[in-house]
Design a protein around this motif. Structure first.
Motif, PDB file in Angstrom:
ATOM      1  N   UNK A 241       0.646   7.568 -19.377  1.00 55.94           N
ATOM      2  CA  UNK A 241       0.974   6.667 -18.403  1.00 55.94           C
ATOM      3  C   UNK A 241       0.946   7.219 -17.056  1.00 55.94           C
ATOM      4  N   UNK A 242       1.067   8.297 -16.972  1.00 54.42           N
ATOM      5  CA  UNK A 242       0.856   9.098 -15.608  1.00 54.42           C
ATOM      6  C   UNK A 242      -0.510   9.243 -15.090  1.00 54.42           C
ATOM      7  N   UNK A 243      -1.603   9.342 -16.451  1.00 57.27           N
ATOM      8  CA  UNK A 243      -3.102   9.551 -15.888  1.00 57.27           C
ATOM      9  C   UNK A 243      -3.314   8.080 -15.607  1.00 57.27           C
ATOM     10  N   UNK A 244      -2.883   6.977 -16.384  1.00 58.48           N
ATOM     11  CA  UNK A 244      -3.361   5.651 -16.010  1.00 58.48           C
ATOM     12  C   UNK A 244      -2.936   5.409 -14.717  1.00 58.48           C
ATOM     13  N   UNK A 245      -1.485   5.760 -14.324  1.00 57.57           N
ATOM     14  CA  UNK A 245      -0.993   5.267 -13.045  1.00 57.57           C
ATOM     15  C   UNK A 245      -1.789   5.647 -11.528  1.00 57.57           C
ATOM     16  N   UNK A 246      -2.365   6.818 -11.917  1.00 59.57           N
ATOM     17  CA  UNK A 246      -3.157   6.961 -10.598  1.00 59.57           C
ATOM     18  C   UNK A 246      -4.499   7.066 -10.628  1.00 59.57           C
TER      19      UNK A 246
ATOM     20  N   UNK B 131       0.755  -1.225  -0.108  1.00 59.11           N
ATOM     21  CA  UNK B 131       0.050   0.039   0.075  1.00 59.11           C
ATOM     22  C   UNK B 131       0.779   1.264   0.056  1.00 59.11           C
ATOM     23  N   UNK B 132       0.217   2.475  -0.104  1.00 59.29           N
ATOM     24  CA  UNK B 132       1.037   3.659  -0.192  1.00 59.29           C
ATOM     25  C   UNK B 132       0.742   4.782   0.884  1.00 59.29           C
ATOM     26  N   UNK B 133       1.758   5.305   1.593  1.00 61.62           N
ATOM     27  CA  UNK B 133       1.412   6.045   2.429  1.00 61.62           C
ATOM     28  C   UNK B 133       1.272   7.541   2.020  1.00 61.62           C
ATOM     29  N   UNK B 134       1.185   8.546   2.824  1.00 64.71           N
ATOM     30  CA  UNK B 134       0.869   9.902   2.458  1.00 64.71           C
ATOM     31  C   UNK B 134       1.821  10.513   1.570  1.00 64.71           C
ATOM     32  N   UNK B 135       3.155  10.061   1.447  1.00 63.54           N
ATOM     33  CA  UNK B 135       4.145  10.670   0.617  1.00 63.54           C
ATOM     34  C   UNK B 135       3.553  10.456  -0.893  1.00 63.54           C
ATOM     35  N   UNK B 136       2.711   9.748  -1.100  1.00 61.52           N
ATOM     36  CA  UNK B 136       1.931   9.523  -2.588  1.00 61.52           C
ATOM     37  C   UNK B 136       1.343  10.719  -2.941  1.00 61.52           C
ATOM     38  N   UNK B 137       0.555  11.203  -2.142  1.00 60.99           N
ATOM     39  CA  UNK B 137      -0.148  12.518  -2.386  1.00 60.99           C
ATOM     40  C   UNK B 137       0.926  13.781  -2.817  1.00 60.99           C
ATOM     41  N   UNK B 138       2.009  13.678  -2.136  1.00 59.14           N
ATOM     42  CA  UNK B 138       3.048  14.631  -2.465  1.00 59.14           C
ATOM     43  C   UNK B 138       3.666  14.394  -3.815  1.00 59.14           C
ATOM     44  N   UNK B 139       3.804  13.236  -4.158  1.00 63.24           N
ATOM     45  CA  UNK B 139       4.343  12.709  -5.602  1.00 63.24           C
ATOM     46  C   UNK B 139       3.273  13.088  -6.468  1.00 63.24           C
ATOM     47  N   UNK B 140       2.050  13.078  -6.340  1.00 63.51           N
ATOM     48  CA  UNK B 140       1.201  13.223  -7.341  1.00 63.51           C
ATOM     49  C   UNK B 140       1.204  14.670  -7.535  1.00 63.51           C
ATOM     50  N   UNK B 141       1.316  15.638  -6.607  1.00 62.64           N
ATOM     51  CA  UNK B 141       1.309  16.940  -6.906  1.00 62.64           C
ATOM     52  C   UNK B 141       2.508  17.332  -7.731  1.00 62.64           C
ATOM     53  N   UNK B 142       3.765  16.915  -7.350  1.00 64.80           N
ATOM     54  CA  UNK B 142       4.757  17.227  -8.054  1.00 64.80           C
ATOM     55  C   UNK B 142       4.664  16.844  -9.487  1.00 64.80           C
TER      56      UNK B 142
END
Length: 210
Positions: A136-141, A106-117
């Motif tokens: 690729x990016x749109x599909x990933x999230x 699973x992913x922690x809150x750092x993933x939200x920061x990654x998505x913003x960047x």
């Protein structure tokens, strides 16, 4: 709430609302279907128990062989390790038993920061960005119907970490790496046999694959 099964006296049947119905009032067709379903579901439970016993026995045998190997090489370390897997093959190489251990991630809150960047990068690159990378990016999230992220797609973004020099992208890839949390593992048991083309294929033991 009472979860005890309703006692069914002789001469009665339970309907779908758990009401007692005299057998004499039930259509012969419904009685036949009822007996048919009960018979085959009971057989399914019997086969399920056989498979559970079989699976448990195979695991025990496999790990017993690992212990023998450990004794042979005078070590306590078992082949494959906690996160790995191992396999046993017949002498002619045509048959194989394979055990695979996969982490549940699973992913922690750092993933939200990654998505913003990443969003910032895509916005700034919108004119010259590679269309494939955008998709690729749109599909990933994207999330599935249950709201779960696709772990493999997100982690696949990190394959591009050395191809893009934007500091925001580099930081986003580090954030994804830091976001990864292993919440457990699952062990899979597969039986494989070589086909006419020499490729090892799984022997399916689930009805959907037969």
């Amino acid at each position: 709430m009472n979860t005890q099964p309703t006692a069914v006296p002789d001469g009665y049947m339970l309907d779908s609302k758990q009401r007692l119905v005299p057998v004499t009032t039930v259509d012969d067709y419904d009685i036949e279907i009822n007996d048919f379903v009960i018979k085959h579901v009971a057989e399914a439970h019997r086969i399920q128990d056989i498979l559970k016993t079989f699976k448990r026995g195979v695991y025990e045998d496999c790990y017993a062989f690992l212990e023998l190997l450990a004794e042979k090489y005078e070590t306590k370390k078992k082949r494959g390790g906690a996160k790995g897997g191992f396999s046993f093959s017949s002498y002619d190489g045509q048959l194989q038993i394979k055990i695979t251990v996969q982490d549940r991630i699973t992913f922690g809150p750092e993933l939200q920061i990654a998505k913003q960047l990443i969003d910032e990068c895509v916005q700034d690159w919108s004119v010259n960005a590679n269309d494939y990378l955008k998709v690729l990016i749109n599909d990933a999230f994207e999330v599935d119907r249950e709201g779960n992220l696709n772990t493999a797609r997100i982690l696949s973004l990190r394959k591009h970490k050395d191809k893009i020099n934007d500091e925001r992208w580099v930081n986003a890839m580090e954030a994804i790496a830091d976001a990864v949390m292993v919440t457990g593992s699952k062990t899979y048991l597969n039986f494989r046999e070589r086909n006419s083309e020499g490729k090892l294929m799984n022997i399916p033991l689930d009805l959907a694959a037969l």
